[in-house]
Scaffold this motif. Structure first.
Motif, PDB file in Angstrom:
ATOM      1  N   LYS A 111      -4.949 -13.343   1.912  1.00 53.70           N
ATOM      2  CA  LYS A 111      -6.345 -13.188   1.484  1.00 53.70           C
ATOM      3  C   LYS A 111      -6.867 -11.802   1.811  1.00 53.70           C
ATOM      4  CE  LYS A 111      -7.684 -18.021   1.592  1.00 53.70           C
ATOM      5  NZ  LYS A 111      -7.512 -18.061   0.131  1.00 53.70           N
ATOM      6  N   HIS A 112      -6.395 -11.236   2.899  1.00 59.27           N
ATOM      7  CA  HIS A 112      -6.792  -9.887   3.307  1.00 59.27           C
ATOM      8  C   HIS A 112      -5.531  -9.118   3.688  1.00 59.27           C
ATOM      9  CE1 HIS A 112     -11.067 -10.994   3.575  1.00 59.27           C
ATOM     10  NE2 HIS A 112     -10.633 -12.132   4.061  1.00 59.27           N
ATOM     11  N   LEU A 113      -5.526  -7.820   3.388  1.00 60.07           N
ATOM     12  CA  LEU A 113      -4.383  -6.975   3.727  1.00 60.07           C
ATOM     13  C   LEU A 113      -4.881  -5.569   3.998  1.00 60.07           C
ATOM     14  CD1 LEU A 113      -1.313  -6.565   3.947  1.00 60.07           C
ATOM     15  CD2 LEU A 113      -1.280  -6.080   1.498  1.00 60.07           C
ATOM     16  N   VAL A 114      -4.474  -5.034   5.153  1.00 59.14           N
ATOM     17  CA  VAL A 114      -4.744  -3.644   5.490  1.00 59.14           C
ATOM     18  C   VAL A 114      -3.394  -2.948   5.585  1.00 59.14           C
ATOM     19  CG1 VAL A 114      -5.747  -2.033   7.144  1.00 59.14           C
ATOM     20  CG2 VAL A 114      -6.829  -4.262   6.759  1.00 59.14           C
ATOM     21  N   MET A 115      -3.233  -1.865   4.874  1.00 57.45           N
ATOM     22  CA  MET A 115      -1.956  -1.154   4.898  1.00 57.45           C
ATOM     23  C   MET A 115      -2.157   0.343   4.919  1.00 57.45           C
ATOM     24  SD  MET A 115      -0.589  -1.885   1.018  1.00 57.45           S
ATOM     25  CE  MET A 115       0.838  -0.821   1.143  1.00 57.45           C
ATOM     26  N   GLY A 116      -1.191   1.026   5.534  1.00 57.40           N
ATOM     27  CA  GLY A 116      -1.216   2.472   5.559  1.00 57.40           C
ATOM     28  C   GLY A 116      -0.620   3.038   4.283  1.00 57.40           C
ATOM     29  N   MET A 117      -0.834   4.301   4.064  1.00 55.77           N
ATOM     30  CA  MET A 117      -0.396   4.925   2.816  1.00 55.77           C
ATOM     31  C   MET A 117       1.123   5.024   2.706  1.00 55.77           C
ATOM     32  SD  MET A 117      -3.269   7.804   1.987  1.00 55.77           S
ATOM     33  CE  MET A 117      -3.374   8.517   3.615  1.00 55.77           C
ATOM     34  N   THR A 118       1.845   4.854   3.813  1.00 51.64           N
ATOM     35  CA  THR A 118       3.309   4.919   3.752  1.00 51.64           C
ATOM     36  C   THR A 118       3.957   3.534   3.772  1.00 51.64           C
ATOM     37  OG1 THR A 118       3.426   5.136   6.141  1.00 51.64           O
ATOM     38  CG2 THR A 118       3.347   7.182   4.853  1.00 51.64           C
ATOM     39  N   ASN A 119       3.139   2.497   3.840  1.00 46.54           N
ATOM     40  CA  ASN A 119       3.668   1.138   3.944  1.00 46.54           C
ATOM     41  C   ASN A 119       4.152   0.604   2.600  1.00 46.54           C
ATOM     42  OD1 ASN A 119       1.190  -0.004   6.366  1.00 46.54           O
ATOM     43  ND2 ASN A 119       3.124   1.072   6.658  1.00 46.54           N
ATOM     44  N   LYS A 120       4.983  -0.439   2.680  1.00 43.67           N
ATOM     45  CA  LYS A 120       5.348  -1.244   1.518  1.00 43.67           C
ATOM     46  C   LYS A 120       4.918  -2.677   1.808  1.00 43.67           C
ATOM     47  CE  LYS A 120       9.520   1.141  -0.103  1.00 43.67           C
ATOM     48  NZ  LYS A 120      10.975   0.974  -0.396  1.00 43.67           N
ATOM     49  N   LYS A 121       4.171  -3.243   0.883  1.00 42.61           N
ATOM     50  CA  LYS A 121       3.718  -4.623   1.030  1.00 42.61           C
ATOM     51  C   LYS A 121       3.787  -5.309  -0.322  1.00 42.61           C
ATOM     52  CE  LYS A 121       2.319  -4.451   5.389  1.00 42.61           C
ATOM     53  NZ  LYS A 121       2.913  -5.305   6.464  1.00 42.61           N
ATOM     54  N   SER A 122       3.635  -6.637  -0.297  1.00 43.35           N
ATOM     55  CA  SER A 122       3.629  -7.400  -1.547  1.00 43.35           C
ATOM     56  C   SER A 122       2.503  -8.420  -1.551  1.00 43.35           C
ATOM     57  CB  SER A 122       4.964  -8.135  -1.732  1.00 43.35           C
ATOM     58  OG  SER A 122       6.029  -7.225  -1.870  1.00 43.35           O
TER      59      SER A 122
ATOM     60  N   ALA B  40      -9.289  -2.443  -3.054  1.00 43.62           N
ATOM     61  CA  ALA B  40     -10.013  -3.257  -4.046  1.00 43.62           C
ATOM     62  C   ALA B  40      -9.675  -4.726  -3.821  1.00 43.62           C
ATOM     63  CB  ALA B  40      -9.628  -2.856  -5.472  1.00 43.62           C
ATOM     64  N   LEU B  41     -10.278  -5.583  -4.628  1.00 43.58           N
ATOM     65  CA  LEU B  41      -9.906  -6.992  -4.686  1.00 43.58           C
ATOM     66  C   LEU B  41      -8.890  -7.146  -5.809  1.00 43.58           C
ATOM     67  CD1 LEU B  41     -10.505  -9.936  -3.683  1.00 43.58           C
ATOM     68  CD2 LEU B  41     -12.181 -10.063  -5.540  1.00 43.58           C
ATOM     69  N   TYR B  42      -7.717  -7.693  -5.507  1.00 45.45           N
ATOM     70  CA  TYR B  42      -6.681  -7.896  -6.515  1.00 45.45           C
ATOM     71  C   TYR B  42      -6.639  -9.376  -6.867  1.00 45.45           C
ATOM     72  CZ  TYR B  42      -5.403  -3.095  -5.991  1.00 45.45           C
ATOM     73  OH  TYR B  42      -5.459  -1.725  -5.996  1.00 45.45           O
TER      74      TYR B  42
ATOM     75  N   SER C 193      -8.390 -16.688  -5.770  1.00 45.86           N
ATOM     76  CA  SER C 193      -9.515 -16.170  -4.983  1.00 45.86           C
ATOM     77  C   SER C 193      -9.322 -14.713  -4.586  1.00 45.86           C
ATOM     78  CB  SER C 193      -9.737 -17.031  -3.743  1.00 45.86           C
ATOM     79  OG  SER C 193      -8.551 -17.080  -2.978  1.00 45.86           O
ATOM     80  N   GLY C 194      -8.131 -14.177  -4.846  1.00 45.32           N
ATOM     81  CA  GLY C 194      -7.933 -12.749  -4.665  1.00 45.32           C
ATOM     82  C   GLY C 194      -7.374 -12.346  -3.317  1.00 45.32           C
ATOM     83  N   THR C 195      -6.827 -11.131  -3.295  1.00 44.99           N
ATOM     84  CA  THR C 195      -6.416 -10.476  -2.049  1.00 44.99           C
ATOM     85  C   THR C 195      -7.283  -9.240  -1.900  1.00 44.99           C
ATOM     86  OG1 THR C 195      -4.115 -11.206  -2.105  1.00 44.99           O
ATOM     87  CG2 THR C 195      -4.598  -9.207  -0.843  1.00 44.99           C
ATOM     88  N   ARG C 196      -7.990  -9.159  -0.782  1.00 43.64           N
ATOM     89  CA  ARG C 196      -8.814  -7.965  -0.535  1.00 43.64           C
ATOM     90  C   ARG C 196      -7.961  -6.949   0.194  1.00 43.64           C
ATOM     91  NH1 ARG C 196     -13.645  -7.022  -1.794  1.00 43.64           N
ATOM     92  NH2 ARG C 196     -14.129  -9.225  -2.152  1.00 43.64           N
ATOM     93  N   LEU C 197      -7.637  -5.871  -0.491  1.00 44.30           N
ATOM     94  CA  LEU C 197      -6.724  -4.843   0.016  1.00 44.30           C
ATOM     95  C   LEU C 197      -7.499  -3.625   0.491  1.00 44.30           C
ATOM     96  CD1 LEU C 197      -3.823  -3.658   0.323  1.00 44.30           C
ATOM     97  CD2 LEU C 197      -4.097  -2.769  -1.996  1.00 44.30           C
ATOM     98  N   THR C 198      -7.173  -3.174   1.690  1.00 48.07           N
ATOM     99  CA  THR C 198      -7.733  -1.941   2.233  1.00 48.07           C
ATOM    100  C   THR C 198      -6.590  -1.001   2.560  1.00 48.07           C
ATOM    101  OG1 THR C 198      -9.595  -3.152   3.194  1.00 48.07           O
ATOM    102  CG2 THR C 198      -9.194  -0.916   4.012  1.00 48.07           C
ATOM    103  N   VAL C 199      -6.624   0.193   1.995  1.00 49.29           N
ATOM    104  CA  VAL C 199      -5.598   1.199   2.253  1.00 49.29           C
ATOM    105  C   VAL C 199      -6.194   2.258   3.181  1.00 49.29           C
ATOM    106  CG1 VAL C 199      -4.014   2.885   1.253  1.00 49.29           C
ATOM    107  CG2 VAL C 199      -4.606   0.807  -0.019  1.00 49.29           C
ATOM    108  N   VAL C 200      -5.533   2.458   4.315  1.00 46.99           N
ATOM    109  CA  VAL C 200      -6.074   3.399   5.313  1.00 46.99           C
ATOM    110  C   VAL C 200      -5.130   4.591   5.500  1.00 46.99           C
ATOM    111  CG1 VAL C 200      -7.343   1.596   6.493  1.00 46.99           C
ATOM    112  CG2 VAL C 200      -4.998   2.115   7.204  1.00 46.99           C
TER     113      VAL C 200
END
Lengths: 114, 112
Positions: free
Chosen positions: B9-20, B87-89, B105-112
């Motif tokens: 539902k929520h995801l915070v990731m860095g600019m060098t990360n890989k996530k799905s 954004a919300l995906y 209901s979406g995944t709220r993604l934050t890229v830091v």
């Protein structure tokens, strides 16, 4: 191309007031029309739909009629509640099969005061 | 089952990360979609899968990579994202255009 135009918002109403949200569309064929609602922090929920001219969609006290002559699909509710506060999107899809695209209007924020 | 389930539902990731991001539906719908939604904006279409094949890519940057392993699952692989990708995906599915889309209901993604 296809487009959906919604009235400018936001809209603020008192509880039990009458609601109208205008929606007009431009399409090349005979689209299906939808209203989606998005509550704070959530995804989109289908509120109602109509698939051909003069169809009336209804759900939870909301209604909208597919008017081909005026290319409109206005959303109405006779008596709004605080729980109706949300963002409302009008949308259309052309009948091009299972992967047809939804075209959204810009959305309008409705706030209902107790 | 009349739902589209998205995780996380929520995801915070860095600019060098890989996530799905994952999306699942068991309604027998044959079309599945990824949308991106920025605050106070309508959803924007990213990808469409029809019968497990990619049918529409709305010129999405290659740092977003969709995958449809079977008719019930849709993934969105993320790599080297930018802060503006926050954004919300939303995932959606449909049986036919006349029946409307069912959204998760979406995944709220934050890229830091």
């Amino acid at each position: 191309g296809d487009s959906v135009t919604q009235m400018e918002g936001p809209v603020t109403l008192s509880e039990e007031a009458f609601l109208t949200i205008n929606c007009t569309y431009t399409a090349t064929g005979y689209p299906s029309l939808f209203w989606y609602v998005q509550y704070p922090g959530e995804g989109l929920q289908l509120l109602l739909k109509a698939t051909k001219a003069d169809d009336k969609g209804s759900n939870k006290g909301f209604e909208a009629t597919y008017r081909k002559e005026t290319t409109s699909f206005h959303l109405e509710k006779g008596s709004v509640q605080v729980s109706d506060s949300a963002v409302y999107f009008c949308a259309l899809s052309e009948p091009t099969g299972a992967n047809s695209k939804l075209t959204f209007g810009k959305g309008i924020t409705l706030s209902v005061r107790p | 089952d009349t739902e589209v389930t998205q995780t996380p539902k929520h995801l915070v990731m860095g600019m060098t990360n890989k996530k799905s991001l994952k999306c699942e539906q068991h309604m027998g719908h044959r079309a599945m979609y990824w949308y991106k939604q920025k605050a106070k904006k309508p959803p924007e279409l990213m990808f469409v899968y029809s019968y497990e094949k990619l049918s529409i890519n709305e010129s999405v940057p290659s740092r977003f990579s969709p995958e449809c392993p079977n008719s019930s699952l849709l993934n969105l692989h993320l790599h080297a994202l930018q802060p503006e990708d926050s954004a919300l995906y939303l995932c959606a599915s449909s049986r036919d255009e006349g029946y409307g889309y069912t959204f998760g209901s979406g995944t709220r993604l934050t890229v830091v």
